[in-house]
Design a protein around this motif. Structure first.
Motif, PDB file in Angstrom:
ATOM      1  N   SER A  76       8.640  -2.805 -19.035  1.00 44.86           N
ATOM      2  CA  SER A  76       7.781  -2.419 -17.901  1.00 44.86           C
ATOM      3  C   SER A  76       6.308  -2.603 -18.259  1.00 44.86           C
ATOM      4  O   SER A  76       5.523  -3.094 -17.441  1.00 44.86           O
ATOM      5  CB  SER A  76       8.039  -0.969 -17.504  1.00 44.86           C
ATOM      6  N   ALA A  77       5.935  -2.211 -19.477  1.00 44.57           N
ATOM      7  CA  ALA A  77       4.542  -2.381 -19.916  1.00 44.57           C
ATOM      8  C   ALA A  77       4.183  -3.859 -20.013  1.00 44.57           C
ATOM      9  O   ALA A  77       3.093  -4.273 -19.583  1.00 44.57           O
ATOM     10  CB  ALA A  77       4.330  -1.686 -21.264  1.00 44.57           C
ATOM     11  N   ILE A  78       5.084  -4.675 -20.556  1.00 41.13           N
ATOM     12  CA  ILE A  78       4.826  -6.117 -20.646  1.00 41.13           C
ATOM     13  C   ILE A  78       4.741  -6.726 -19.249  1.00 41.13           C
ATOM     14  O   ILE A  78       3.880  -7.574 -18.981  1.00 41.13           O
ATOM     15  CB  ILE A  78       5.902  -6.814 -21.502  1.00 41.13           C
ATOM     16  N   GLY A  79       5.622  -6.297 -18.359  1.00 35.83           N
ATOM     17  CA  GLY A  79       5.563  -6.785 -16.979  1.00 35.83           C
ATOM     18  C   GLY A  79       4.222  -6.493 -16.340  1.00 35.83           C
ATOM     19  O   GLY A  79       3.657  -7.331 -15.627  1.00 35.83           O
ATOM     20  N   LEU A  80       3.698  -5.322 -16.604  1.00 35.10           N
ATOM     21  CA  LEU A  80       2.403  -4.924 -16.050  1.00 35.10           C
ATOM     22  C   LEU A  80       1.268  -5.746 -16.657  1.00 35.10           C
ATOM     23  O   LEU A  80       0.464  -6.335 -15.936  1.00 35.10           O
ATOM     24  CB  LEU A  80       2.177  -3.432 -16.323  1.00 35.10           C
ATOM     25  N   PHE A  83       2.641 -10.107 -16.896  1.00 34.11           N
ATOM     26  CA  PHE A  83       3.044 -10.757 -15.652  1.00 34.11           C
ATOM     27  C   PHE A  83       2.377 -10.178 -14.407  1.00 34.11           C
ATOM     28  O   PHE A  83       2.641 -10.633 -13.304  1.00 34.11           O
ATOM     29  CB  PHE A  83       4.573 -10.711 -15.506  1.00 34.11           C
ATOM     30  N   GLY A  84       1.547  -9.154 -14.573  1.00 35.86           N
ATOM     31  CA  GLY A  84       0.832  -8.564 -13.442  1.00 35.86           C
ATOM     32  C   GLY A  84       1.727  -7.843 -12.459  1.00 35.86           C
ATOM     33  O   GLY A  84       1.384  -7.704 -11.287  1.00 35.86           O
ATOM     34  N   GLN A  85       2.858  -7.345 -12.915  1.00 34.42           N
ATOM     35  CA  GLN A  85       3.793  -6.636 -12.047  1.00 34.42           C
ATOM     36  C   GLN A  85       3.373  -5.170 -11.970  1.00 34.42           C
ATOM     37  O   GLN A  85       3.290  -4.487 -12.979  1.00 34.42           O
ATOM     38  CB  GLN A  85       5.216  -6.779 -12.575  1.00 34.42           C
ATOM     39  N   LYS A  86       3.104  -4.697 -10.777  1.00 36.35           N
ATOM     40  CA  LYS A  86       2.592  -3.347 -10.575  1.00 36.35           C
ATOM     41  C   LYS A  86       3.726  -2.335 -10.490  1.00 36.35           C
ATOM     42  O   LYS A  86       4.827  -2.640 -10.040  1.00 36.35           O
ATOM     43  CB  LYS A  86       1.769  -3.282  -9.278  1.00 36.35           C
ATOM     44  N   LEU A  87       3.434  -1.116 -10.940  1.00 35.89           N
ATOM     45  CA  LEU A  87       4.368  -0.005 -10.845  1.00 35.89           C
ATOM     46  C   LEU A  87       3.809   1.027  -9.872  1.00 35.89           C
ATOM     47  O   LEU A  87       2.644   1.416  -9.979  1.00 35.89           O
ATOM     48  CB  LEU A  87       4.561   0.642 -12.221  1.00 35.89           C
ATOM     49  N   ASP A  88       4.637   1.468  -8.922  1.00 30.87           N
ATOM     50  CA  ASP A  88       4.195   2.517  -8.007  1.00 30.87           C
ATOM     51  C   ASP A  88       4.467   3.884  -8.631  1.00 30.87           C
ATOM     52  O   ASP A  88       5.055   3.987  -9.714  1.00 30.87           O
ATOM     53  CB  ASP A  88       4.845   2.369  -6.636  1.00 30.87           C
TER      54      ASP A  88
END
Length: 114
Positions: A76-80, A83-88
């Motif tokens: 999840s941290a790497i995605g953020l 890859f710019g993937q946001k977490l709500d």
């Protein structure tokens, strides 16, 4: 035999390989890029090898809970970051609950050893 620092180090190596493999899974673009696809296979193979070593001294349920929980957090941290993937907010709360679960198992349970 009980879980030792070496067991946890081996588990950390397994988690690291799983996280790198999952990151390459994203980069493989659904297995259409050769090098990332090969890296997925190599990293997942190594992750499961090290996880299997952990199972000599730690129950499978506990080892898998720690392995998958830490993997989820790190991916999840790497995605953020990568890859710019946001977490709500619900995703962040869920991730915090995973951390809480890992801490409860490791700090308060006797199930971490055989």
């Amino acid at each position: 035999m009980s879980a030792t620092l070496g067991t946890y180090l081996t588990l950390a190596i397994a988690v690291a390989f799983e996280v790198v493999g999952t990151t390459f899974l994203q980069a493989s673009q659904q297995f259409t890029r050769l090098v990332p696809t090969v890296m997925v296979a190599v990293c997942y193979g190594a992750a499961f090898y090290f996880l299997a070593q952990v199972l000599k001294t730690m129950p499978v349920g506990v080892a898998y809970a720690i392995w998958s929980g830490l993997g989820i957090l790190m991916v999840s941290a790497i995605g953020l970051v990568v890859f710019g993937q946001k977490l709500d907010l619900p995703a962040v709360i869920g991730l915090m609950l995973i951390v809480a679960g890992i801490l409860v198992v490791n700090l308060f349970s006797n199930a971490t050893t055989h």
